[in-house]
Design a protein around this motif. Sequence first.
Motif, PDB file in Angstrom:
ATOM      1  N   GLU A 101      55.626 -45.001 -52.226  1.00  0.00           N
ATOM      2  CA  GLU A 101      56.971 -44.414 -52.119  1.00  0.00           C
ATOM      3  C   GLU A 101      57.002 -43.321 -51.058  1.00  0.00           C
ATOM      4  OE1 GLU A 101      61.002 -43.497 -52.868  1.00  0.00           O
ATOM      5  OE2 GLU A 101      59.770 -45.271 -53.307  1.00  0.00           O
ATOM      6  N   ILE A 102      55.954 -42.508 -51.005  1.00  0.00           N
ATOM      7  CA  ILE A 102      55.894 -41.435 -50.006  1.00  0.00           C
ATOM      8  C   ILE A 102      55.840 -42.014 -48.602  1.00  0.00           C
ATOM      9  CG2 ILE A 102      54.403 -39.599 -49.107  1.00  0.00           C
ATOM     10  CD1 ILE A 102      53.754 -38.913 -52.051  1.00  0.00           C
ATOM     11  N   VAL A 103      55.022 -43.041 -48.396  1.00  0.00           N
ATOM     12  CA  VAL A 103      54.949 -43.672 -47.074  1.00  0.00           C
ATOM     13  C   VAL A 103      56.313 -44.223 -46.679  1.00  0.00           C
ATOM     14  CG1 VAL A 103      53.956 -45.595 -45.762  1.00  0.00           C
ATOM     15  CG2 VAL A 103      52.489 -44.184 -47.204  1.00  0.00           C
ATOM     16  N   THR A 104      57.013 -44.849 -47.598  1.00  0.00           N
ATOM     17  CA  THR A 104      58.346 -45.390 -47.315  1.00  0.00           C
ATOM     18  C   THR A 104      59.305 -44.293 -46.889  1.00  0.00           C
ATOM     19  OG1 THR A 104      58.062 -47.237 -48.863  1.00  0.00           O
ATOM     20  CG2 THR A 104      60.322 -46.604 -48.312  1.00  0.00           C
ATOM     21  N   ARG A 105      59.274 -43.172 -47.570  1.00  0.00           N
ATOM     22  CA  ARG A 105      60.194 -42.074 -47.245  1.00  0.00           C
ATOM     23  C   ARG A 105      59.846 -41.432 -45.902  1.00  0.00           C
ATOM     24  NH1 ARG A 105      62.929 -39.188 -52.218  1.00  0.00           N
ATOM     25  NH2 ARG A 105      62.942 -40.889 -53.736  1.00  0.00           N
ATOM     26  N   ILE A 106      58.560 -41.300 -45.622  1.00  0.00           N
ATOM     27  CA  ILE A 106      58.157 -40.713 -44.338  1.00  0.00           C
ATOM     28  C   ILE A 106      58.597 -41.610 -43.194  1.00  0.00           C
ATOM     29  CG2 ILE A 106      56.157 -40.136 -42.906  1.00  0.00           C
ATOM     30  CD1 ILE A 106      54.764 -39.192 -45.447  1.00  0.00           C
ATOM     31  N   ARG A 107      58.399 -42.897 -43.337  1.00  0.00           N
ATOM     32  CA  ARG A 107      58.813 -43.841 -42.286  1.00  0.00           C
ATOM     33  C   ARG A 107      60.318 -43.796 -42.062  1.00  0.00           C
ATOM     34  NH1 ARG A 107      55.097 -47.530 -40.506  1.00  0.00           N
ATOM     35  NH2 ARG A 107      53.274 -48.012 -41.804  1.00  0.00           N
ATOM     36  N   ALA A 108      61.071 -43.609 -43.124  1.00  0.00           N
ATOM     37  CA  ALA A 108      62.527 -43.568 -43.001  1.00  0.00           C
ATOM     38  C   ALA A 108      63.000 -42.299 -42.302  1.00  0.00           C
ATOM     39  CB  ALA A 108      63.171 -43.670 -44.386  1.00  0.00           C
ATOM     40  N   SER A 110      61.005 -40.346 -39.929  1.00  0.00           N
ATOM     41  CA  SER A 110      60.493 -40.112 -38.580  1.00  0.00           C
ATOM     42  C   SER A 110      59.635 -41.282 -38.116  1.00  0.00           C
ATOM     43  CB  SER A 110      59.671 -38.823 -38.546  1.00  0.00           C
ATOM     44  OG  SER A 110      58.568 -38.911 -39.439  1.00  0.00           O
ATOM     45  N   VAL A 111      59.269 -41.244 -36.832  1.00  0.00           N
ATOM     46  CA  VAL A 111      58.374 -42.259 -36.281  1.00  0.00           C
ATOM     47  C   VAL A 111      56.948 -41.907 -36.698  1.00  0.00           C
ATOM     48  CG1 VAL A 111      57.482 -43.339 -34.190  1.00  0.00           C
ATOM     49  CG2 VAL A 111      59.901 -42.691 -34.336  1.00  0.00           C
ATOM     50  N   THR A 112      56.388 -42.694 -37.577  1.00  0.00           N
ATOM     51  CA  THR A 112      55.043 -42.445 -38.095  1.00  0.00           C
ATOM     52  C   THR A 112      54.183 -43.683 -37.870  1.00  0.00           C
ATOM     53  OG1 THR A 112      55.895 -40.968 -39.808  1.00  0.00           O
ATOM     54  CG2 THR A 112      53.683 -41.843 -40.128  1.00  0.00           C
ATOM     55  N   THR A 113      53.000 -43.480 -37.328  1.00  0.00           N
ATOM     56  CA  THR A 113      52.047 -44.574 -37.145  1.00  0.00           C
ATOM     57  C   THR A 113      50.977 -44.462 -38.214  1.00  0.00           C
ATOM     58  OG1 THR A 113      52.416 -44.637 -34.749  1.00  0.00           O
ATOM     59  CG2 THR A 113      50.399 -45.653 -35.577  1.00  0.00           C
ATOM     60  N   VAL A 114      50.863 -45.503 -39.027  1.00  0.00           N
ATOM     61  CA  VAL A 114      49.844 -45.545 -40.076  1.00  0.00           C
ATOM     62  C   VAL A 114      48.664 -46.368 -39.547  1.00  0.00           C
ATOM     63  CG1 VAL A 114      49.297 -46.196 -42.445  1.00  0.00           C
ATOM     64  CG2 VAL A 114      51.593 -45.352 -41.872  1.00  0.00           C
ATOM     65  N   ILE A 115      47.476 -45.797 -39.638  1.00  0.00           N
ATOM     66  CA  ILE A 115      46.274 -46.404 -39.072  1.00  0.00           C
ATOM     67  C   ILE A 115      45.260 -46.641 -40.178  1.00  0.00           C
ATOM     68  CG2 ILE A 115      44.352 -46.068 -37.467  1.00  0.00           C
ATOM     69  CD1 ILE A 115      46.360 -44.047 -36.019  1.00  0.00           C
ATOM     70  N   GLY A 116      44.789 -47.860 -40.302  1.00  0.00           N
ATOM     71  CA  GLY A 116      43.758 -48.196 -41.283  1.00  0.00           C
ATOM     72  C   GLY A 116      42.430 -48.451 -40.588  1.00  0.00           C
ATOM     73  N   ILE A 117      41.348 -47.940 -41.157  1.00  0.00           N
ATOM     74  CA  ILE A 117      40.001 -48.123 -40.612  1.00  0.00           C
ATOM     75  C   ILE A 117      39.095 -48.632 -41.721  1.00  0.00           C
ATOM     76  CG2 ILE A 117      38.005 -46.991 -39.547  1.00  0.00           C
ATOM     77  CD1 ILE A 117      39.956 -44.855 -38.501  1.00  0.00           C
ATOM     78  N   THR A 118      38.378 -49.730 -41.456  1.00  0.00           N
ATOM     79  CA  THR A 118      37.436 -50.236 -42.435  1.00  0.00           C
ATOM     80  C   THR A 118      36.181 -50.736 -41.735  1.00  0.00           C
ATOM     81  OG1 THR A 118      37.209 -51.578 -44.445  1.00  0.00           O
ATOM     82  CG2 THR A 118      38.212 -52.654 -42.531  1.00  0.00           C
TER      83      THR A 118
END
Length: 485
Positions: A101-108, A110-118
């Motif tokens: 839910e927090i990620v959804t609200r942040i994206r709504a 501002s421009v946010t780039t989410v980066i996954g590393i594995t």
Amino acid sequence: MIALTAAEIAEAVAGRLRGVENPDQLRLTHADTDSRSMRAAALFIAKPGETTDGHRFIDQALAAGAELVLAERETDTPSGQPHPAVIVDDAVVAMGRLAAEIVTRIRAHSVTTVIGITGSAGKTTTKDLLAALLRPEGQTVAPQGSYNGEVGVPLTVFGAELDTRYLIIEMGADAPGNIRELCEMVRPDIGAVLMVGTAHAGKFGGAEKIAATKGELAELASQQVILNADDAQVAAMADRAAAPISWISSGPSTPGSYAVIAHQMRLDALGRPELTMIFEGRDAEGRSAYPVTSGLIGAHHVTNLLAAAAVAWRAGAAPADIAERLNGLGPSSRWRMERTDRADGVTVINDAYNANPESMREALRTLAILTRGESTGGQRRSVAVLGPMLELGDDSAWRHHQVGETVVRLNIDLTLVVGDEAYPLYRGAIAEGSWGSEVHWVSSLEEAEDWLSTALQPGDVVLFKSSNSAGLRLLGDKMATDERN
């Protein structure tokens, strides 16, 4: 954490409010599972754990400033009043829902780039490097330490605000499907897969299942996938990627187009990688190659350097800025090829945060180069203090045996094997041809400390390497300050 009311939190996690007056007005701006980190407007997550239960600390958390509890059962104050809480069936599942839910609200907002590393190794180092590269570009949130699972990822997300420009998520897994679940939680724009090894092979049921799980990030990153062309199992993930692929490589060639490659790599006298970093295309000044001297120790960090550079570039940073920021950038986390030069001439390299067969071999190769490489200006005695590699399942004995063979093949001068689970490593060195004076075995850390106190000599380079719970990192810390003249 972005501000959320108690009512919004209850809705996000599908929970039931209890003991909360005016849930639409109670605003929470911080969330954690640690009652000691509470402050005003905090949400305390009463998560059951392996050794204790967060429900036992609800009163302490509220006394420290928490104003709402996320709990799995109803609890009351000593006076019999209900604790202000959101009641859920599973607190960990609820954490994931709240993070989503927090990620959804942040994206709504501002421009946010989410980066996954594995990857089976290198995640934390790459995450730390990337955070340093992106912070000058905009508000960046990255995990503390090695937060990378079903609890650590939500805790990382809880640190984000509405103006977060880059949200870096380290993704670990203990079983098939774990990476997919984390991706569904945070929906990464960019995904980077570093390597596939044998860490946690016992839990997964084999390296093939590890590769299948790590590849879930390649499938679910929506804008860009960074793959290591030097790892065959990672390279094979290209067929699973839905987004454009950028390759990294330290080899002579790279399949298809590449993002960043390493050219003319060598280790300097301190064991730090020196390389020319070549970016795809050219910048405004016609350059595409930049010299970089890392502050990290070991050739195996080249993959981490390239991955961080590739992600930062695809996220918008300029190649010249990336190279400048990487120069001299060392580890920000403890016990990862951490070097201490004692006044008595002994050098301690503490790499005992974690261990698997691949990282064990790379650390030993670095030790061999540091003590016999042309860049050292002379020969020093190599000493390896090696503990168990855990969670290898049925393959544990022969994997340890193979590392023992590697010790001999690299001509390590002196090896101390610590712990019953690591005993096959000792047997592997003996079977490969090591004399008894070159390799020793002890059962405990106390015996290891006693042995080292008399065995180490000025000029020695001593490597400590094991899985975290074996405790060799703590012995390494003691040896780093235990100078003997």
